[in-house]
Design an enzyme around this catalytic site. Structure first.
Site, PDB file in Angstrom:
ATOM      1  N   LYS A 132       0.813  -1.217   0.000  1.00 36.13           N
ATOM      2  CA  LYS A 132       0.000   0.000   0.000  1.00 36.13           C
ATOM      3  C   LYS A 132       0.843   1.261   0.000  1.00 36.13           C
ATOM      4  CE  LYS A 132      -3.161  -2.932   0.117  1.00 36.13           C
ATOM      5  NZ  LYS A 132      -2.202  -4.034   0.204  1.00 36.13           N
ATOM      6  N   SER A 476      -4.339 -10.918  -2.170  1.00 37.38           N
ATOM      7  CA  SER A 476      -2.924 -10.608  -2.285  1.00 37.38           C
ATOM      8  C   SER A 476      -2.486 -10.817  -3.728  1.00 37.38           C
ATOM      9  CB  SER A 476      -2.129 -11.538  -1.365  1.00 37.38           C
ATOM     10  OG  SER A 476      -0.769 -11.546  -1.710  1.00 37.38           O
TER      11      SER A 476
END
Length: 562
Positions: A132, A476
């Site tokens: 992120k 993911s």
């Protein structure tokens, strides 16, 4: 030195903090940092990193940022280094902490904006190292639209175990193998100690490396930077190049981030992701970066580009190779050069140096025939957007490495990730079922948790393609198998996923781009969604109130005027 004059801002923003009689206190504070009269006359350059000893992804960034600061000084600027937060998926995975991971992307972008605008810096160098932090840093750069250079901290090298390369994904999947009595606890312990031998981000084409490729494709990063290993001695020189480059951009007046981030360059980024079987999280982050430039970009745009883009790079998790291997094979530009030859890239887009991408690629030697194949692995890219009555706005699946593109089965419904994980651990499900995890979207989670914990358990049990999983949460970049995520509208926004019952038949058809619930519209109208109540406070309360649909990047503000 002559003070640089930007074509966009003839007066440097920093002058508001140092010029004039009433700025004497400001100058006093700056002198307390050790700055002198000469330093105060130079451009002020923010050098921000997500440095911290909380994960291996970001632990090198402080040292690299200091290298950039030195280069800024040598090039005639005054650097100011500061740090942003990082919440790593590695440590927040598979528990309530994952709700803060996607939230952290917004906190990083907001925090970098606040410091840069609050202190009136003239330019920015940004270092990021994990999932992120990369999009958060790029979002800040595009939002600020100052001279800027992005630098990725790099991927870790793989570990070696029993004669083969291994990554942390092997460890995740081995946990599932233990539950299925296919891996021993001793083998798992060996793998745990071997799979991640040093610093850097996960080494496959997972989210961090995918977004690093995006940074280079968009032109926000220097060529060759995305695939350079974290522990390479060349990282120090790369950081210094970034410091010199930002000063050159400041002198030249551009190109600025919003000159680099255009609809065409965003399509190029989507093509790079598709051609390498990159992370499905790119479907969230590319639209969010576009949003900062005032460009409406969605999963539909990703789907359109992915459909016309061949899968060319044989990268993990769907293939064989890692970021290190791609670097040795020519890096991101090797992929882009092959895409340009095939006519699926916009060559006129600008690079950080100001020359066109086509011109920059003309000087690149091209790829070898191992990692980046000159013949396609598949005719369309590794990501597919699905639509249908279960996902009217869209959902996303990674098809790279899948043996079959179609699945149909009865639903087994869970209203949280924890409930599904418990069922998977106990193996209380059947082959052929579609596991549904709902109320885990951006608003419903809140925070749109990543499901690698459960998907890796399934794969480790040998069930990765014997069952399917459908969720309004996310995955993911390491996820593989028949896994459909990012379902929009999410269940908490009263999307159709909230109406699914145990036993309903669900159809997944990636070849045709379909996600269907075999329940009549008449029956669905009779059903009423059960909306779980969550007690929220703090940042999660604010995030849930502001966040938008995953379809457009799960952003939290209105963006600049379009």
């Amino acid at each position: 030195m002559n003070t640089p004059r930007s074509k966009v801002n003839p007066v440097l923003p920093s002058r508001v903090t140092v010029e004039g009689l009433d700025r004497a206190p400001h100058r006093a504070f700056l002198r307390a940092l050790g700055l002198n009269d000469s330093d105060l006359k130079k451009p002020f350059v923010g050098v921000v990193s997500t440095d911290g000893r909380v994960t291996p992804c970001n632990a090198l960034l402080g040292a690299l940022a200091r290298e950039a600061c030195g280069a800024v000084r040598e090039a005639g600027g005054t650097p100011f280094d500061f740090a942003s937060i990082s919440v790593a998926d590695s440590m927040s995975m598979n528990h309530g902490g994952m709700r803060y991971s996607l939230v952290s992307r917004e906190l990083i972008a907001d925090g970098v904006e606040a410091v840069t605008r609050g202190h009136a810096y003239d330019a920015l160098v940004g270092f990021a190292g994990c999932d992120k932090t990369l999009p958060g840093m790029m979002m800040a750069m595009v939002r600020l639209n100052l001279p800027a250079v992005f630098v990725y901290g790099g991927a870790a090298l793989p570990g070696r175990w029993r004669g083969r390369d291994v990554t942390v994904l092997d460890c995740y999947e081995a946990v599932g193998g233990v539950y299925a009595d296919q891996v021993t606890r001793a083998e798992l312990d060996e793998l745990e100690h071997a799979c991640l031998p040093g610093l850097g981000a996960c080494p496959g084409q997972f989210t961090a490396n995918t977004m690093a490729m995006v940074s280079e494709t968009l032109g926000l990063a220097l060529p060759g930077s995305a695939t350079l290993p974290a522990v390479s001695p060349a990282r120090s020189d790369l950081s210094r190049k970034a410091g010199r480059a930002v000063m050159q951009i400041l002198r030249d007046g551009g190109p600025l981030p919003r000159e680099l981030v255009t609809r065409k360059s965003l399509e190029n980024a989507c093509a790079a992701v598709a051609a390498t079987g990159g992370s499905t999280n790119a479907g969230l982050h590319i639209p969010a970066i576009a949003h900062e430039a005032g460009i409406r970009f969605s999963l539909d745009d990703l789907a359109r580009v992915a459909k016309r883009t061949p899968l060319l790079a044989d990268m993990k998790p769907g293939g064989k190779y890692l970021a290190r291997d791609l670097h040795e094979a020519g890096g991101v530009y090797a992929v882009l050069k092959e895409l340009l030859k095939r006519g699926v890239l916009h060559g006129e887009c600008l690079t950080l140096s100001g020359v066109s991408l086509e011109k920059a690629l003309s000087d690149h030697p091209g790829a070898d025939d191992k990692v980046v194949l000159h013949k396609e692995i598949s005719r369309s890219g590794g990501l597919v957007v699905l639509k249908g009555n279960l996902a009217p706005d869209g959902a996303l699946i990674k098809v790279a490495g899948l043996k079959s593109l179609a699945f149909e089965g009865p639903a087994r419904v869970f209203d949280s990730e924890e409930a599904c994980v418990e069922a998977v651990r106990k193996r209380s499900f059947r082959p052929g079922e579609v596991l549904v995890i709902r109320y885990e979207g951006p608003k419903g989670g809140p925070g749109m948790r990543e499901m690698l914990g459960v998907t890796a358990l399934l794969y480790g049990q040998g069930m990765g393609e014997k069952v399917a999983l459908v969720t309004d949460g996310r995955f993911s970049g390491a996820t593989r198998g028949m896994m459909v995520g990012y379902v929009s509208p999410e269940a908490a926004a009263r999307g159709p996923l909230a109406l699914v019952k145990n036993g309903d038949r669900i159809v997944i058809d990636a070849a045709r781009g379909l996600l269907l619930l075999r329940v009549s519209s008449t029956e669905l109208r009779k059903r009423k969604p059960k909306m779980p109540k969550r007690s929220l406070s703090g940042v999660l309360e604010k995030y849930a109130a502001q966040v938008g649909s995953a379809f457009r990047g799960a952003v939290t503000h209105g963006g600049p005027p379009r």
